[in-house]
Write a protein that holds these residues in place. Structure first.
Motif, mmCIF file in Angstrom:
data_model
loop_
_atom_site.group_PDB
_atom_site.id
_atom_site.type_symbol
_atom_site.label_atom_id
_atom_site.label_comp_id
_atom_site.label_asym_id
_atom_site.label_seq_id
_atom_site.Cartn_x
_atom_site.Cartn_y
_atom_site.Cartn_z
ATOM 1 N N ALA A 124 -20.271 -5.673 5.044
ATOM 2 C CA ALA A 124 -19.104 -4.790 5.147
ATOM 3 C C ALA A 124 -17.831 -5.620 5.284
ATOM 4 N N LEU A 125 -17.895 -6.684 6.088
ATOM 5 C CA LEU A 125 -16.740 -7.563 6.283
ATOM 6 C C LEU A 125 -16.355 -8.239 4.972
ATOM 7 N N LEU A 126 -17.338 -8.704 4.217
ATOM 8 C CA LEU A 126 -17.058 -9.336 2.927
ATOM 9 C C LEU A 126 -16.433 -8.346 1.955
ATOM 10 N N SER A 127 -16.920 -7.117 1.962
ATOM 11 C CA SER A 127 -16.365 -6.105 1.057
ATOM 12 C C SER A 127 -14.908 -5.807 1.387
ATOM 13 N N ARG A 128 -14.529 -5.927 2.663
ATOM 14 C CA ARG A 128 -13.134 -5.690 3.045
ATOM 15 C C ARG A 128 -12.219 -6.776 2.493
ATOM 16 N N VAL A 129 -12.726 -7.993 2.389
ATOM 17 C CA VAL A 129 -11.942 -9.075 1.775
ATOM 18 C C VAL A 129 -11.653 -8.747 0.319
ATOM 19 N N PHE A 130 -12.673 -8.248 -0.398
ATOM 20 C CA PHE A 130 -12.472 -7.889 -1.806
ATOM 21 C C PHE A 130 -11.555 -6.673 -1.954
ATOM 22 N N ALA A 131 -11.615 -5.746 -0.992
ATOM 23 C CA ALA A 131 -10.668 -4.622 -1.018
ATOM 24 C C ALA A 131 -9.243 -5.137 -0.867
ATOM 25 N N GLY A 132 -9.046 -6.126 0.017
ATOM 26 C CA GLY A 132 -7.730 -6.742 0.176
ATOM 27 C C GLY A 132 -7.289 -7.454 -1.085
ATOM 28 N N LEU A 133 -8.234 -8.086 -1.798
ATOM 29 C CA LEU A 133 -7.923 -8.730 -3.078
ATOM 30 C C LEU A 133 -7.409 -7.699 -4.080
ATOM 31 N N GLY A 134 -8.102 -6.573 -4.190
ATOM 32 C CA GLY A 134 -7.654 -5.527 -5.106
ATOM 33 C C GLY A 134 -6.276 -5.005 -4.750
ATOM 34 N N ALA A 135 -6.032 -4.827 -3.449
ATOM 35 C CA ALA A 135 -4.717 -4.363 -2.992
ATOM 36 C C ALA A 135 -3.636 -5.381 -3.330
ATOM 37 N N ALA A 136 -3.952 -6.676 -3.173
ATOM 38 C CA ALA A 136 -2.985 -7.734 -3.468
ATOM 39 C C ALA A 136 -2.657 -7.788 -4.959
ATOM 40 N N MET A 137 -3.614 -7.428 -5.797
ATOM 41 C CA MET A 137 -3.369 -7.386 -7.242
ATOM 42 C C MET A 137 -2.487 -6.197 -7.608
ATOM 43 N N TYR A 138 -2.662 -5.093 -6.887
ATOM 44 C CA TYR A 138 -1.959 -3.859 -7.261
ATOM 45 C C TYR A 138 -0.553 -3.737 -6.669
ATOM 46 N N ALA A 139 -0.407 -3.962 -5.367
ATOM 47 C CA ALA A 139 0.823 -3.580 -4.669
ATOM 48 C C ALA A 139 2.090 -4.218 -5.228
ATOM 49 N N PRO A 140 2.196 -5.560 -5.314
ATOM 50 C CA PRO A 140 3.444 -6.126 -5.836
ATOM 51 C C PRO A 140 3.670 -5.778 -7.303
ATOM 52 N N THR A 141 2.573 -5.601 -8.046
ATOM 53 C CA THR A 141 2.696 -5.240 -9.465
ATOM 54 C C THR A 141 3.235 -3.824 -9.606
ATOM 55 N N ALA A 142 2.773 -2.909 -8.757
ATOM 56 C CA ALA A 142 3.225 -1.513 -8.825
ATOM 57 C C ALA A 142 4.700 -1.382 -8.468
#
Length: 391
Positions: free
Chosen positions: A94-112
């Motif tokens: 679960a902890l590892l999956s949260r890191v990947f969720a943060g990766l996805g957010a980092a890809m999206y937020a500044p781009t959006a």
């Protein structure tokens, strides 16, 4: 209103909900994995630190990637990662999956946010950014409480499915509605971190980090701090709505306050109110009526910090405003990261009902760095920008 901006805001709503919703289901997560609440809170920490550290890095490294492709890829990683959290058989996964969720957010937020500014006319860019960032604010008032109620009625894993569903809807809207998105000018990673060499910018960012750590050291462990009054899931959700609504109220009147009093005095008032509110919280959190009052004040003052901070940064570095605002977002999530770690330690040292004393210290330090930033002025123009000259 431009539907494209609403879709971009929906994506930010998903990211913001993911940031805040774990706090609402923390007791259920700790029971599910048979761990203490402090350790379970590190799910928020893992997401926040990945988001904070990877946002500027990805923005620089992926500068040549088409904006639509990068946003859809980010949301795809985000959706899959949250589904992975929902089905994780162990806390480590679960902890590892949260890191990947943060990766996805980092890809999206500044781009959006960058995309929102690029697809409208220059005179509408301020409004576009306001609409997109409003998705994050709405997440505190609506997304997190909704996720908390879903987790309370069923299982916390359905809360993560709910977050994934929002991200999937946003991705579908982007795929259908956003056709051509102009490419922004490339900004290297070195250029993105260059403003940190300015002492004044560094002190303003330190203020953001400390203030957000103060806010989230309580929010992350909300269920423990207010356990004496949380008699039902519905009440839990209502109190989270109250906190988020306080921020919405602040945002409505903040521009007038900044224009009239300047950012320095707004920050002085907000941080002073927070110090007093947190100092009283060990007692006010014992009764429902006083908890409601304390949470309302906390929401208004806690969210009243971001506007003055952004005002200061844009004034200090107007030619690199997107860069310094991105650094401010990174400082925000580093503050959330610190809150998860400090809060876990505070639960063991002080106990949940006295955890607010950690927040008192963090807000007091934020007030100190804010004043140091104000006094690190080089001339009358800076004085006006930083609110030093007063109303």
């Amino acid at each position: 209103m431009d539907k494209r901006l609403l879709i971009l805001a929906l994506g930010m709503f998903a990211l913001g909900t993911d940031s805040f919703v774990v706090a609402g289901v923390l007791p259920a997560i700790s029971q599910s994995f048979n761990i203490d609440v402090g350790l379970a809170g590190q799910l928020t920490t893992a997401y926040a630190i990945a988001y904070a550290l990877l946002s500027p890095t990805i923005a620089a490294l992926a500068a040549s990637v088409p904006r639509k492709k990068l946003m859809l890829s980010g949301l795809g990683v985000f959706v899959i990662a949250n589904l992975a959290t929902a089905v994780a058989p162990s806390f480590g996964l679960a902890l590892l999956s949260r890191v990947f969720a943060g990766l996805g957010a980092a890809m999206y937020a500044p781009t959006a946010t960058g995309t929102g500014a690029m697809i409208v006319q220059p005179e509408q860019r301020g409004k576009a950014l306001t609409i997109i960032v409003a998705g994050l604010t709405a997440a505190t008032a609506l997304g997190s409480p909704m996720g908390t109620v879903i987790g309370g009625l069923g299982d916390w894993r359905w809360t993560m499915v709910f977050v994934s569903a929002i991200g999937l809807i946003a991705a579908t809207g982007i795929a259908l509605l956003l056709k051509h998105i102009p490419m922004p000018p490339k900004v290297s990673l070195r250029a993105r971190v260059a403003p940190l060499s300015d002492k004044r910018v560094g002190l303003v960012l330190a203020t953001t980090l400390l203030a957000m750590a103060g806010n989230f050291v309580i929010y992350t462990y909300f269920s423990v701090v207010f356990d004496r009054v949380l008699s039902s899931t519905a009440l839990f959700g209502a109190l989270l709505v109250l906190w988020g609504s306080g921020g919405t109220l602040t945002n409505l009147v903040l521009s007038r306050l900044l224009d009239k009093f300047g950012p320095r005095w707004v920050l002085v008032v907000m941080l002073s109110v927070l110090v007093v509110d947190m100092a009283l919280l060990p007692w006010t959190s014992a009764q429902l009526w006083s908890s409601v009052l304390a949470i309302g004040v906390w929401g208004i003052a806690g969210w009243g910090i971001m506007g003055p901070q952004q005002y200061r940064l844009v004034g200090l570095a107007p030619t690199t405003a997107p860069v310094v605002l991105g650094l401010n977002t990174a400082a925000t999530y580093l503050g959330v990261t610190a809150a998860g770690v400090l809060g876990a330690a505070g639960l063991h040292i002080l106990g949940g009902h006295n955890l607010a004393l950690f927040a008192v210290l963090l807000f007091a330090l934020a007030a100190m760095t804010s004043e140091l930033a104000t006094r690190s002025i080089a001339g009358p123009d800076d004085a006006k920008t930083l609110g030093f000259s007063g109303p």
